[in-house]
Design a protein around this motif. Structure first.
Motif, PDB file in Angstrom:
ATOM      1  N   CYS A 264      -6.268 -17.373  12.595  1.00  0.00           N
ATOM      2  CA  CYS A 264      -5.804 -16.398  11.605  1.00  0.00           C
ATOM      3  C   CYS A 264      -6.341 -16.628  10.199  1.00  0.00           C
ATOM      4  O   CYS A 264      -6.770 -15.682   9.521  1.00  0.00           O
ATOM      5  N   GLU A 265      -6.322 -17.874   9.746  1.00  0.00           N
ATOM      6  CA  GLU A 265      -6.730 -18.164   8.367  1.00  0.00           C
ATOM      7  C   GLU A 265      -8.225 -17.979   8.149  1.00  0.00           C
ATOM      8  O   GLU A 265      -8.684 -17.860   7.007  1.00  0.00           O
ATOM      9  N   ILE A 266      -8.999 -17.963   9.224  1.00  0.00           N
ATOM     10  CA  ILE A 266     -10.452 -17.824   9.114  1.00  0.00           C
ATOM     11  C   ILE A 266     -10.904 -16.416   9.502  1.00  0.00           C
ATOM     12  O   ILE A 266     -11.759 -15.819   8.847  1.00  0.00           O
ATOM     13  N   ASN A 267     -10.311 -15.868  10.569  1.00  0.00           N
ATOM     14  CA  ASN A 267     -10.764 -14.587  11.119  1.00  0.00           C
ATOM     15  C   ASN A 267      -9.731 -13.480  10.975  1.00  0.00           C
ATOM     16  O   ASN A 267      -9.771 -12.495  11.727  1.00  0.00           O
ATOM     17  N   GLY A 268      -8.819 -13.614  10.036  1.00  0.00           N
ATOM     18  CA  GLY A 268      -7.737 -12.651   9.896  1.00  0.00           C
ATOM     19  C   GLY A 268      -8.209 -11.221   9.712  1.00  0.00           C
ATOM     20  O   GLY A 268      -7.602 -10.278  10.243  1.00  0.00           O
ATOM     21  N   ASP A 269      -9.297 -11.013   8.975  1.00  0.00           N
ATOM     22  CA  ASP A 269      -9.802  -9.655   8.752  1.00  0.00           C
ATOM     23  C   ASP A 269     -10.295  -9.031  10.053  1.00  0.00           C
ATOM     24  O   ASP A 269     -10.181  -7.813  10.243  1.00  0.00           O
TER      25      ASP A 269
ATOM     26  N   GLU B 205      -5.910 -20.060  -0.351  1.00  0.00           N
ATOM     27  CA  GLU B 205      -5.019 -19.321  -1.239  1.00  0.00           C
ATOM     28  C   GLU B 205      -4.559 -18.024  -0.560  1.00  0.00           C
ATOM     29  O   GLU B 205      -5.365 -17.264  -0.020  1.00  0.00           O
ATOM     30  N   GLY B 206      -3.264 -17.801  -0.585  1.00  0.00           N
ATOM     31  CA  GLY B 206      -2.720 -16.597   0.030  1.00  0.00           C
ATOM     32  C   GLY B 206      -2.496 -16.709   1.519  1.00  0.00           C
ATOM     33  O   GLY B 206      -2.033 -15.751   2.151  1.00  0.00           O
ATOM     34  N   ARG B 207      -2.822 -17.875   2.114  1.00  0.00           N
ATOM     35  CA  ARG B 207      -2.575 -18.093   3.540  1.00  0.00           C
ATOM     36  C   ARG B 207      -1.359 -19.006   3.657  1.00  0.00           C
ATOM     37  O   ARG B 207      -1.460 -20.226   3.486  1.00  0.00           O
ATOM     38  N   PRO B 208      -0.192 -18.439   3.934  1.00  0.00           N
ATOM     39  CA  PRO B 208       1.071 -19.168   3.755  1.00  0.00           C
ATOM     40  C   PRO B 208       1.323 -20.310   4.725  1.00  0.00           C
ATOM     41  O   PRO B 208       2.191 -21.146   4.471  1.00  0.00           O
ATOM     42  N   PHE B 209       0.572 -20.372   5.837  1.00  0.00           N
ATOM     43  CA  PHE B 209       0.882 -21.392   6.831  1.00  0.00           C
ATOM     44  C   PHE B 209      -0.015 -22.628   6.754  1.00  0.00           C
ATOM     45  O   PHE B 209       0.085 -23.513   7.603  1.00  0.00           O
ATOM     46  N   VAL B 210      -0.880 -22.695   5.750  1.00  0.00           N
ATOM     47  CA  VAL B 210      -1.654 -23.917   5.519  1.00  0.00           C
ATOM     48  C   VAL B 210      -1.175 -24.536   4.212  1.00  0.00           C
ATOM     49  O   VAL B 210      -1.202 -23.895   3.158  1.00  0.00           O
ATOM     50  N   ARG B 211      -0.738 -25.792   4.299  1.00  0.00           N
ATOM     51  CA  ARG B 211      -0.214 -26.499   3.132  1.00  0.00           C
ATOM     52  C   ARG B 211      -1.094 -27.723   2.862  1.00  0.00           C
ATOM     53  O   ARG B 211      -1.324 -28.526   3.762  1.00  0.00           O
ATOM     54  N   ILE B 212      -1.560 -27.834   1.633  1.00  0.00           N
ATOM     55  CA  ILE B 212      -2.473 -28.914   1.256  1.00  0.00           C
ATOM     56  C   ILE B 212      -1.703 -29.973   0.477  1.00  0.00           C
ATOM     57  O   ILE B 212      -1.022 -29.679  -0.502  1.00  0.00           O
ATOM     58  N   ARG B 213      -1.831 -31.221   0.914  1.00  0.00           N
ATOM     59  CA  ARG B 213      -1.137 -32.334   0.266  1.00  0.00           C
ATOM     60  C   ARG B 213      -1.801 -32.704  -1.068  1.00  0.00           C
ATOM     61  O   ARG B 213      -2.997 -32.510  -1.264  1.00  0.00           O
TER      62      ARG B 213
ATOM     63  N   PHE C 240       7.114 -30.090  12.647  1.00  0.00           N
ATOM     64  CA  PHE C 240       7.781 -29.967  13.937  1.00  0.00           C
ATOM     65  C   PHE C 240       8.559 -28.649  14.032  1.00  0.00           C
ATOM     66  O   PHE C 240       9.384 -28.329  13.189  1.00  0.00           O
ATOM     67  N   GLY C 241       8.280 -27.859  15.065  1.00  0.00           N
ATOM     68  CA  GLY C 241       9.001 -26.612  15.289  1.00  0.00           C
ATOM     69  C   GLY C 241       8.584 -25.463  14.399  1.00  0.00           C
ATOM     70  O   GLY C 241       9.202 -24.396  14.427  1.00  0.00           O
ATOM     71  N   SER C 242       7.520 -25.647  13.607  1.00  0.00           N
ATOM     72  CA  SER C 242       7.114 -24.627  12.635  1.00  0.00           C
ATOM     73  C   SER C 242       5.677 -24.169  12.880  1.00  0.00           C
ATOM     74  O   SER C 242       4.948 -24.753  13.680  1.00  0.00           O
ATOM     75  N   ASN C 243       5.269 -23.135  12.141  1.00  0.00           N
ATOM     76  CA  ASN C 243       3.914 -22.593  12.261  1.00  0.00           C
ATOM     77  C   ASN C 243       2.974 -23.129  11.181  1.00  0.00           C
ATOM     78  O   ASN C 243       1.904 -22.575  10.962  1.00  0.00           O
ATOM     79  N   TYR C 244       3.358 -24.214  10.542  1.00  0.00           N
ATOM     80  CA  TYR C 244       2.528 -24.764   9.472  1.00  0.00           C
ATOM     81  C   TYR C 244       1.413 -25.670   9.994  1.00  0.00           C
ATOM     82  O   TYR C 244       1.553 -26.317  11.040  1.00  0.00           O
ATOM     83  N   CYS C 245       0.331 -25.713   9.237  1.00  0.00           N
ATOM     84  CA  CYS C 245      -0.699 -26.738   9.369  1.00  0.00           C
ATOM     85  C   CYS C 245      -0.777 -27.445   8.031  1.00  0.00           C
ATOM     86  O   CYS C 245      -1.042 -26.811   7.000  1.00  0.00           O
TER      87      CYS C 245
ATOM     88  N   TRP D  55       1.292  -5.959   9.826  1.00  0.00           N
ATOM     89  CA  TRP D  55       2.525  -6.459   9.222  1.00  0.00           C
ATOM     90  C   TRP D  55       2.226  -7.706   8.395  1.00  0.00           C
ATOM     91  O   TRP D  55       1.151  -8.314   8.509  1.00  0.00           O
ATOM     92  N   ASP D  56       3.185  -8.095   7.570  1.00  0.00           N
ATOM     93  CA  ASP D  56       3.081  -9.381   6.869  1.00  0.00           C
ATOM     94  C   ASP D  56       2.937 -10.474   7.921  1.00  0.00           C
ATOM     95  O   ASP D  56       3.718 -10.541   8.877  1.00  0.00           O
ATOM     96  N   GLU D  57       1.950 -11.363   7.745  1.00  0.00           N
ATOM     97  CA  GLU D  57       1.666 -12.342   8.801  1.00  0.00           C
ATOM     98  C   GLU D  57       2.781 -13.364   8.996  1.00  0.00           C
ATOM     99  O   GLU D  57       2.824 -14.048  10.021  1.00  0.00           O
ATOM    100  N   THR D  58       3.712 -13.457   8.050  1.00  0.00           N
ATOM    101  CA  THR D  58       4.816 -14.410   8.194  1.00  0.00           C
ATOM    102  C   THR D  58       6.010 -13.819   8.936  1.00  0.00           C
ATOM    103  O   THR D  58       6.986 -14.536   9.196  1.00  0.00           O
ATOM    104  N   THR D  59       5.964 -12.548   9.304  1.00  0.00           N
ATOM    105  CA  THR D  59       7.112 -11.880   9.917  1.00  0.00           C
ATOM    106  C   THR D  59       7.561 -12.610  11.186  1.00  0.00           C
ATOM    107  O   THR D  59       6.770 -12.858  12.092  1.00  0.00           O
ATOM    108  N   GLY D  60       8.827 -12.976  11.226  1.00  0.00           N
ATOM    109  CA  GLY D  60       9.374 -13.670  12.384  1.00  0.00           C
ATOM    110  C   GLY D  60       9.018 -15.134  12.473  1.00  0.00           C
ATOM    111  O   GLY D  60       9.401 -15.806  13.442  1.00  0.00           O
ATOM    112  N   LEU D  61       8.295 -15.648  11.493  1.00  0.00           N
ATOM    113  CA  LEU D  61       7.812 -17.032  11.554  1.00  0.00           C
ATOM    114  C   LEU D  61       8.277 -17.900  10.383  1.00  0.00           C
ATOM    115  O   LEU D  61       7.839 -19.032  10.244  1.00  0.00           O
TER     116      LEU D  61
END
Length: 357
Positions: free
Chosen positions: A143-148, A279-287, A299-304, A344-350
């Motif tokens: 999704c974060e690479i090929n979302g378009d 930026e704008g991709r809500p499921f990738v979090r950078i430390r 654990f149990g989430s859609n994050y990377c 839809w918003d990509e975070t819907t239900g997640l």
């Protein structure tokens, strides 16, 4: 008079899940039960048709669709707008073309349509490849690479669990030209749920408890999937060293990756590069620089979650990437793909925080 609930359900997209008795299928059910724009109309299992799903999964006793359906593409198409196929490799390659001919949208969680070269697929998966036209039609749904590319399509091939963690960790640095693609090494570790629900020595408690072992060294079927995507990004053939390990935990993947840097970059440089890339991709979090993620933190989430360490002595970069293999590595990303497919918003239900501790 039509009830308000029926009016709401009439506006929802109708969803069927083939392979509902595997871990990926059960996670699809868990997330879709809370999805405001999707309604589960059929849960399907070739081996358990007619059996209540709660018989194998008592925690799903509240699901509206009580009994498991058999695999009948025509009947599935009568009920559903979108079909998730969470089946073993070699099954989807036969089933998905039949579903596509009925004009339903398909999101496939197997590996059957990820590799664009059928001969490469057959060499690694040991199954007959699908017809070329279906391999060409399938959009690789990282999704974060090929979302378009995912938006508005009819057929998505959901990425593998290891490739999701590895590619999200590597692609920004490779795309920027900051690392040498010929030097990439991926040291990957997974919990035992990645082996599926079937019983075997691989997942036997006495074999895995207090144990840690490598498997499929240089032979894992996710190697060509990772190389295919990295080659597209690099613009030249990329060959990787990829070693997988099983660890005695239920969920989670950690990919620790190494590559030679092509400049005097710092941890802070990498942090900024990755934050801009995602930026704008809500499921990738950078430390933050000097902090690295752990599997429990997704654990149990859609994050990377991704962190970095530059070794100035050797000129090498270490990237640490973690996901939940059953969510971001399977069901969660599949639903994220559905959201993008439908506009839809990509975070819907997640929007679920990781389960901790």
């Amino acid at each position: 008079m039509e009830s308000e609930e029926n009016k709401v359900n009439a506006n929802k997209v109708k969803v069927a899940i083939v392979g509902s008795t595997g871990y990926g299928g059960v996670e699809l059910i868990r997330f879709l039960l809370g999805h405001p724009q999707a309604e589960i109309v059929s849960v399907i299992s070739a081996s358990s048709a007619g059996v209540p799903i709660s018989e194998g999964f008592p925690h799903l006793s509240e699901i509206v669709v009580k009994d498991l359906d058999g695999v009948n593409p025509a009947e599935i198409a009568k009920k559903a707008d979108i079909v998730f196929t969470a089946t073993p490799s070699g099954v989807s390659s036969k089933l998905v073309p039949q579903l596509l001919e009925t004009d339903v949208k398909v999101i496939d969680l197997s590996g059957d349509f990820r590799i664009k070269d059928g001969s490469v697929y057959e060499a690694w998966y040991k199954h007959e490849a699908p017809a070329d036209r279906f391999l060409e039609q399938a959009v690789y749904g990282l999704c974060e690479i090929n979302g378009d590319d995912v938006a508005g399509t009819e057929f998505i091939s959901n990425p593998g669990c290891y490739p999701t963690a590895a590619l999200l960790g590597l692609i920004p640095a490779l795309s920027a030209g900051w690392i040498d693609p010929a030097t990439i090494i991926i040291d990957a570790k997974s919990g035992v749920s990645g082996a599926g629900r079937g019983t075997s020595l691989t997942s036997h408690y006495a074999e895995m408890n207090e144990n840690f072992k490598a498997y499929k060294i240089n032979k894992h079927q996710h190697i060509p999937e990772i190389e295919q995507s990295l080659t597209l990004i690099a613009g030249e053939p990329v060959t990787i060293t990829f070693t997988t390990h099983l660890v005695p935990m239920t969920r989670g993947i950690m990919c620790t990756m190494y590559a030679q840097l092509k400049g005097p970059y710092t941890d802070e440089d990498l942090t900024e590069l990755y934050r801009q890339y995602y930026e704008g991709r809500p499921f990738v979090r950078i430390r933050e620089a000097g902090k690295w993620p752990a599997t429990k933190e997704v654990f149990g989430s859609n994050y990377c979650d991704i962190g970095f360490a530059v070794d100035h002595r050797t000129g090498r970069l270490t990237i640490v990437s973690v996901i939940d293999n059953v969510v971001k590595g399977a069901a969660g990303q599949a639903i994220q793909n559905m959201n993008l497919m439908m506009g839809w918003d990509e975070t819907t239900g997640l929007k679920l925080s990781p389960v901790y501790p």
